[in-house]
Each structure stands twice: as C-alpha cells, then as structure tokens.
Design a protein around this motif. Sequence first.
Motif, mmCIF file in Angstrom:
data_model
loop_
_atom_site.group_PDB
_atom_site.id
_atom_site.type_symbol
_atom_site.label_atom_id
_atom_site.label_comp_id
_atom_site.label_asym_id
_atom_site.label_seq_id
_atom_site.Cartn_x
_atom_site.Cartn_y
_atom_site.Cartn_z
ATOM 1 N N TRP A 30 0.833 -1.202 0.000
ATOM 2 C CA TRP A 30 0.000 0.000 0.000
ATOM 3 C C TRP A 30 0.868 1.253 0.000
ATOM 4 O O TRP A 30 0.595 2.226 -0.700
ATOM 5 C CB TRP A 30 -0.913 -0.011 1.222
ATOM 6 N N LEU A 31 1.944 1.236 0.763
ATOM 7 C CA LEU A 31 2.821 2.390 0.868
ATOM 8 C C LEU A 31 3.531 2.676 -0.457
ATOM 9 O O LEU A 31 3.941 3.812 -0.713
ATOM 10 C CB LEU A 31 3.842 2.161 1.984
ATOM 11 N N SER A 32 3.655 1.672 -1.306
ATOM 12 C CA SER A 32 4.339 1.860 -2.582
ATOM 13 C C SER A 32 3.551 2.737 -3.546
ATOM 14 O O SER A 32 4.076 3.155 -4.583
ATOM 15 C CB SER A 32 4.621 0.496 -3.239
ATOM 16 N N HIS A 33 2.284 3.048 -3.230
ATOM 17 C CA HIS A 33 1.479 3.918 -4.097
ATOM 18 C C HIS A 33 1.901 5.377 -3.985
ATOM 19 O O HIS A 33 1.404 6.214 -4.749
ATOM 20 C CB HIS A 33 -0.002 3.780 -3.756
ATOM 21 N N GLY A 34 2.766 5.695 -3.028
ATOM 22 C CA GLY A 34 3.279 7.048 -2.944
ATOM 23 C C GLY A 34 2.634 7.889 -1.861
ATOM 24 O O GLY A 34 1.957 7.375 -0.962
ATOM 25 N N PRO A 35 2.830 9.220 -1.922
ATOM 26 C CA PRO A 35 2.339 10.109 -0.868
ATOM 27 C C PRO A 35 0.842 10.004 -0.606
ATOM 28 O O PRO A 35 0.392 10.179 0.529
ATOM 29 C CB PRO A 35 2.711 11.501 -1.394
ATOM 30 N N TYR A 36 0.065 9.709 -1.643
ATOM 31 C CA TYR A 36 -1.385 9.658 -1.434
ATOM 32 C C TYR A 36 -1.817 8.426 -0.642
ATOM 33 O O TYR A 36 -2.945 8.370 -0.149
ATOM 34 C CB TYR A 36 -2.130 9.742 -2.763
ATOM 35 N N ALA A 37 -0.923 7.441 -0.530
ATOM 36 C CA ALA A 37 -1.205 6.334 0.382
ATOM 37 C C ALA A 37 -1.209 6.843 1.818
ATOM 38 O O ALA A 37 -2.027 6.419 2.657
ATOM 39 C CB ALA A 37 -0.162 5.230 0.205
ATOM 40 N N VAL A 38 -0.291 7.770 2.107
ATOM 41 C CA VAL A 38 -0.257 8.401 3.429
ATOM 42 C C VAL A 38 -1.485 9.282 3.621
ATOM 43 O O VAL A 38 -2.120 9.264 4.680
ATOM 44 C CB VAL A 38 1.034 9.227 3.601
ATOM 45 N N VAL A 39 -1.834 10.057 2.594
ATOM 46 C CA VAL A 39 -3.010 10.931 2.686
ATOM 47 C C VAL A 39 -4.258 10.111 3.007
ATOM 48 O O VAL A 39 -5.046 10.472 3.896
ATOM 49 C CB VAL A 39 -3.212 11.712 1.372
ATOM 50 N N HIS A 40 -4.428 9.018 2.281
ATOM 51 C CA HIS A 40 -5.600 8.175 2.514
ATOM 52 C C HIS A 40 -5.615 7.643 3.945
ATOM 53 O O HIS A 40 -6.654 7.679 4.626
ATOM 54 C CB HIS A 40 -5.619 7.009 1.523
ATOM 55 N N SER A 41 -4.484 7.141 4.428
ATOM 56 C CA SER A 41 -4.438 6.557 5.772
ATOM 57 C C SER A 41 -4.684 7.608 6.848
ATOM 58 O O SER A 41 -5.368 7.337 7.842
ATOM 59 C CB SER A 41 -3.089 5.872 6.002
ATOM 60 N N VAL A 42 -4.141 8.805 6.647
ATOM 61 C CA VAL A 42 -4.364 9.880 7.623
ATOM 62 C C VAL A 42 -5.837 10.282 7.641
ATOM 63 O O VAL A 42 -6.447 10.422 8.706
ATOM 64 C CB VAL A 42 -3.465 11.091 7.292
ATOM 65 N N LEU A 43 -6.419 10.487 6.460
ATOM 66 C CA LEU A 43 -7.838 10.850 6.390
ATOM 67 C C LEU A 43 -8.718 9.760 6.986
ATOM 68 O O LEU A 43 -9.683 10.043 7.714
ATOM 69 C CB LEU A 43 -8.245 11.126 4.950
ATOM 70 N N ASP A 44 -8.394 8.519 6.692
ATOM 71 C CA ASP A 44 -9.169 7.397 7.228
ATOM 72 C C ASP A 44 -9.090 7.364 8.752
ATOM 73 O O ASP A 44 -10.092 7.131 9.433
ATOM 74 C CB ASP A 44 -8.644 6.094 6.638
ATOM 75 N N HIS A 45 -7.905 7.628 9.287
ATOM 76 C CA HIS A 45 -7.717 7.661 10.742
ATOM 77 C C HIS A 45 -8.537 8.776 11.377
ATOM 78 O O HIS A 45 -9.225 8.564 12.386
ATOM 79 C CB HIS A 45 -6.230 7.853 11.043
ATOM 80 N N VAL A 46 -8.490 9.966 10.780
ATOM 81 C CA VAL A 46 -9.215 11.112 11.330
ATOM 82 C C VAL A 46 -10.722 10.897 11.251
ATOM 83 O O VAL A 46 -11.471 11.184 12.199
ATOM 84 C CB VAL A 46 -8.803 12.400 10.587
ATOM 85 N N VAL A 47 -11.198 10.369 10.122
ATOM 86 C CA VAL A 47 -12.639 10.160 9.950
ATOM 87 C C VAL A 47 -13.147 9.062 10.890
ATOM 88 O O VAL A 47 -14.277 9.139 11.396
ATOM 89 C CB VAL A 47 -12.964 9.839 8.478
ATOM 90 N N ASP A 48 -12.335 8.045 11.149
ATOM 91 C CA ASP A 48 -12.730 7.026 12.124
ATOM 92 C C ASP A 48 -12.925 7.641 13.505
ATOM 93 O O ASP A 48 -13.852 7.257 14.244
ATOM 94 C CB ASP A 48 -11.667 5.928 12.199
#
Length: 322
Positions: free
Chosen positions: A132-150
Amino acid sequence: MRIDCGLYLDGKRLEGTDPVELLELAKLNGGFVWLGLVEPTLEEFEPIAKAFKLHELAFEDAIHAQQRSKVEDYGDLEFVVLKTLFYDEASSQVETGDLMMYIGSHFIITVRHGDRVGLSGVRQKLEGNPTWLSHGPYAVVHSVLDHVVDIYLHIASELENDVAALEEKVFSNQRKSWSQDLYFLKREVIEFRRAVDPMAKWIPRFALNQELNVPKVMREFFRDIEDHINRASDTASSLDALLASALGADMAQVQLRQNEDMRKITAWVALASVPTMVAGIYGMNFDYMWELHQPAAYPVVLGCLALFCGFLFRKFKKSGWL
C-alpha cells in the motif's frame, strides 16, 4: 518540532535523518519522503519550506493554526487542512486541533497543532504494509484521512449517547430545567460540525477530480472515506436538530410548570378570599348587626364558610388546579 522523517522506496523505509538529503534521494530513485512536524516555529519551518519549495500562502498557514478545513491545488503541490477532534469522556467535551498536509510528487509533510491526535500509529501501520505504501504520498493521505474520519465516527457515537441520555432527563418527571446542559451539549455538536461539514465538501475531489494527482487505483478508496464522512455529517446534523427540539421541549415544560404553579396559587387565594371577606365584615365594629345577638349565628357562619371552602376545594381539585 520535528517528530519523524523517513524515506520510502517501493514501500520500504530507508535510514536517514536530513529531510533535504532524503528528498534528493527520493527524486533520484522514485520514492517519497514523509516528514512529520508538530507546532513548528517560523525558524524551524522556513528552511523546510524553501527546500521543499512550498507555496508562500501554504507556508503561512502552517505557522498559524485555526485554519478552516480545505484543500487547495497549487499545481505541483496540494495543500490540505483538516480539523482533528478528541472526545474527553470525563467532561463530555470535544477538543479540536489542526492537521495540515503538503503533498508533492516526492514528499508529504504533515503539520499538527494540538497533541491529542497523533499519527505515529498511522505511520507504523503503513510501514507494515509496503504494498500500500508503494502507491506514494497519497497512500499516506488516505491513511491519515481514514484515521481522522474514524475518530469522527467514534465521537459521533459518543455524542449520540450524550444526547439520548439528556433527552431522557428532559422528558422525565423531574421538576428541573435542563436548558444549560442542552446548551453546552449543543455547543459541542456545533464544534463537531465545524470540523466535519467542510471536510465532507472537499473529500469528493480526491475520488473524482482529475486535476489532483491522485493515483487512479486509489480513488475508489477515497470514495469509501467520502461515505464515512457523509455519515458523520448526517449524524451531526440530526443531533443538532434533536438538541434544538429538546431545548424547545424543555422550555415548554418550564412554562407548563409555571402555569401549574400559578393555578395552584390562584386556587388557594380563592379559598382564602371567602373567610377573608367574612372576617372583614365582622371587623367593621357595627352595633346593629342581626347575627351578633343570636347564639346560633356564629356556628352557622363558620359552617357556611366550611361548606363553601369545601365546595371550592373540590372544584379546584377536580379541574386539576390543586
């Protein structure tokens, strides 16, 4: 203050501490740098902004917190601001912070204001998933947003419990006004909505907007976050409406209890008015009053008073005034 900095190539972290050197390696080898900062000062952030060529407007926003949740596109740089929330169970209060993300083709910088919501767990989880991390910076963006929305969804659930408990108190038989508690809880819901509602407006851009540099394979995952944030927004809207209704019901009950009290006072005044009137007549000290010289007059008057007061008491009791 810098919290962590890492270079990621093919989803794996490489050793290194200097953000500028790591950025050059990322550009040469096709990876990206994730730099995490907490409440940086101007002196700390200015050299980073120059090295990463951040837009001057986005640079100013990182120093000053309390920004509105938004996403801005500066061509080769996306700038995201969102509100972080923390629910204090002891006081039932919602505390807010700011999280900013600078997203470039070879880097992502996260800047936090407020220590309640950390990202160390997100980083560790991502580093355990190199694919998942190999997708680049937006993999981090997605995980951060997912964490905040949870966290948003968890707080929405807690607020639902608080509203349900307060509603039960409002419609109980306790002779008490809950307007102060309702007001404070409504204020917490408004604070929650200030974070959730603006985010619900710009999240779809990551799933649909072709202008942002989001990898196509990741857009469907942002749609999942969009669904979650919409659910949190709908919950916040419903809670706000429920609290407004409960506040109106509480005020109506207060007025109803006041009316009941006034009816009781009026009934007791009416009961006391008849003896007061007779006592007033007897207190005028006339010499020629027919009942003064008749032995049965006094008990007859008292008996009539008792009968009339009993009649009034029964009528008031039957009508619910007493």
